[in-house]
Design an enzyme around this catalytic site. Structure first.
Site, PDB file in Angstrom:
ATOM      1  N   ASP A 182       9.943 -56.126  71.132  1.00  0.00           N
ATOM      2  CA  ASP A 182       9.340 -54.940  71.718  1.00  0.00           C
ATOM      3  C   ASP A 182       9.952 -54.769  73.097  1.00  0.00           C
ATOM      4  OD1 ASP A 182       7.301 -52.834  71.798  1.00  0.00           O
ATOM      5  OD2 ASP A 182       6.449 -54.030  73.418  1.00  0.00           O
ATOM      6  N   GLU A 266      12.286 -51.231  67.565  1.00  0.00           N
ATOM      7  CA  GLU A 266      11.840 -49.854  67.412  1.00  0.00           C
ATOM      8  C   GLU A 266      13.005 -48.911  67.649  1.00  0.00           C
ATOM      9  OE1 GLU A 266       7.415 -48.528  68.693  1.00  0.00           O
ATOM     10  OE2 GLU A 266       8.430 -49.973  69.945  1.00  0.00           O
ATOM     11  N   ASP A 349       2.287 -56.617  73.959  1.00  0.00           N
ATOM     12  CA  ASP A 349       3.690 -56.481  73.560  1.00  0.00           C
ATOM     13  C   ASP A 349       4.064 -57.432  72.437  1.00  0.00           C
ATOM     14  OD1 ASP A 349       3.896 -54.653  75.662  1.00  0.00           O
ATOM     15  OD2 ASP A 349       4.217 -56.295  77.067  1.00  0.00           O
TER      16      ASP A 349
END
Ligand SMILES: [Zn+2]
Length: 387
Positions: A182, A266, A349
């Site tokens: 992340d 991501e 996170d």
């Protein structure tokens, strides 16, 4: 498999060479701008678009004119490369990948590319056409066949050579962990293993100095020597910040790719995020985009797989244990407790990184996923996995 990679080395031209390089930068810039103007005008008059083949013929004509004969002083292939770049800029504009090509400015980074007839001398100098070898610091060994070289000068006045080589890549067998990462503002990267890498916020550290220099610059008279000096000082600090950041990104991306066989991340829409005025400077300061590009490059070289997860996947809001989704979470909440299975997520996170990994592994089937009644249906996003 044949692959390309680039080596960037610092150049130290002497005074005479600096003058010649300035000519090369100037001619390449002139040719680019001249033909950009011509393309715009031609299109306005006759709705015709020009291509590289047109440019090349026109350039030969231009060089024969007395007023432009100075173009002959520099390497002709470098000028052709400049026109290839122009054609590329238009292609990417028409395919909606980029904005309309802009005129090149003298105060920005200067560059020209030499596609052939360059070499590295025995004493490690860079030999370019039409000039004596330039002193170069080769800080790492070059492996592969030389393809082309781009010479650049930063606004801060440093010279670099970026040498592209072809090499035979041999991927190592997959080994190591599968992790999710992340990226965020405080920590540059948090992994699903619980490793955290701090964001040193280089820009923030130099901000005081930069603000002072910007103020100083704005007070100087336009086109004055003092203004130019102030501009140089400013460019130097920006260059330093960029170097510090790049160094960190290189080290971190190499480490992650070496230690893992799969990295799930991501798929961030950085351009959209930067539009948020509250966050834009901080986001630019971490430079996620550059980091993710480097991660992609290294993964290919080191044989690690990168899997990108849909950016609309609610990674931070989902409990990685039971799948419950906390819909009312703000950016400030760094820790939270799942109301369904009562797991306490001490790092928001890390929870996100774990979800990203689960999602990349296809371990989140749609039926099992839970939601609260208030939640907007997100089934479309959940069923999409990009790789
Ligand atoms: Zn839970």
């Amino acid at each position: 498999m044949i692959k390309n990679k680039a080596y960037k080395f610092r150049l130290y031209p002497n005074q005479e060479q600096e003058i010649f390089l300035a000519k090369c930068f100037g001619c390449s810039r002139f040719v680019y701008n001249h033909f950009l103007r011509l393309t715009i005008d031609t299109y306005a008059e006759s709705k015709q678009t020009l291509k590289y083949s047109n440019y090349a013929k026109l350039l030969t004509k231009l060089k024969r004119e007395v007023d432009y004969s100075w173009l002959k002083e520099v390497n002709s292939q470098a000028l052709q490369q400049s026109l290839k770049d122009l054609e590329k800029a238009f292609v990417s504009f028409f395919s909606k990948q980029n904005k309309f090509p802009r005129f090149k400015k003298k105060t920005n980074r200067q560059s020209f590319r030499v596609p052939q007839h360059f070499s590295i001398t025995e004493d490690g100098k860079l030999q370019l056409p039409k000039m004596k070898p330039i002193k170069m610091v080769i800080h790492r060994e070059i492996e592969g066949k030389l393809c082309n070289v781009t010479i650049s000068k930063t606004p801060g006045g440093k010279y670099y050579a970026s040498i592209v080589v072809e090499y035979e890549s041999e991927l190592s067998p997959l080994q190591g962990d599968r992790i999710g990462i992340d990226v965020n503002l405080d920590k540059i990267v948090v992994t699903s293993n619980g490793d955290e890498y701090d964001n040193p916020k280089y820009l923030k550290k130099s901000l005081k100095k930069l603000t002072r220099l910007y103020r100083c610059l704005s007070r100087k008279q336009k086109d004055s020597k003092k203004r130019n000096k102030a501009r140089l000082r400013l460019a130097k600090i920006h260059g330093k910040v960029a170097n510090q950041r790049l160094d960190l990104h290189h080290k971190l991306s190499t480490k992650l790719c070496k230690e893992n066989q799969l990295i799930a991340t991501e798929d961030l829409a950085i351009k959209n995020l930067i539009k948020n005025p509250k966050l834009s400077r901080h986001i630019a300061d971490v430079a996620w985009g550059k980091f993710l590009t480097l991660l992609g490059d290294k993964s290919e070289k080191l044989g690690c797989e990168i899997k990108k997860v849909d950016r609309f996947f609610p990674s931070s809001k989902r409990c990685h244990v039971c799948g419950w989704i906390k819909t009312d979470m703000t950016l400030k909440e760094r820790q939270w407790k799942c109301e369904e299975c009562h797991t306490f997520h001490d790092s928001r996170d890390r929870n996100a990184a774990l979800n990203i990994l689960l999602f990349a592994n296809n371990d989140i089937p749609q039926e099992v996923r839970k939601s609260t009644p208030k939640e907007i249906p997100e089934t479309v996003c959940i069923s999409r996995v990009t790789d």
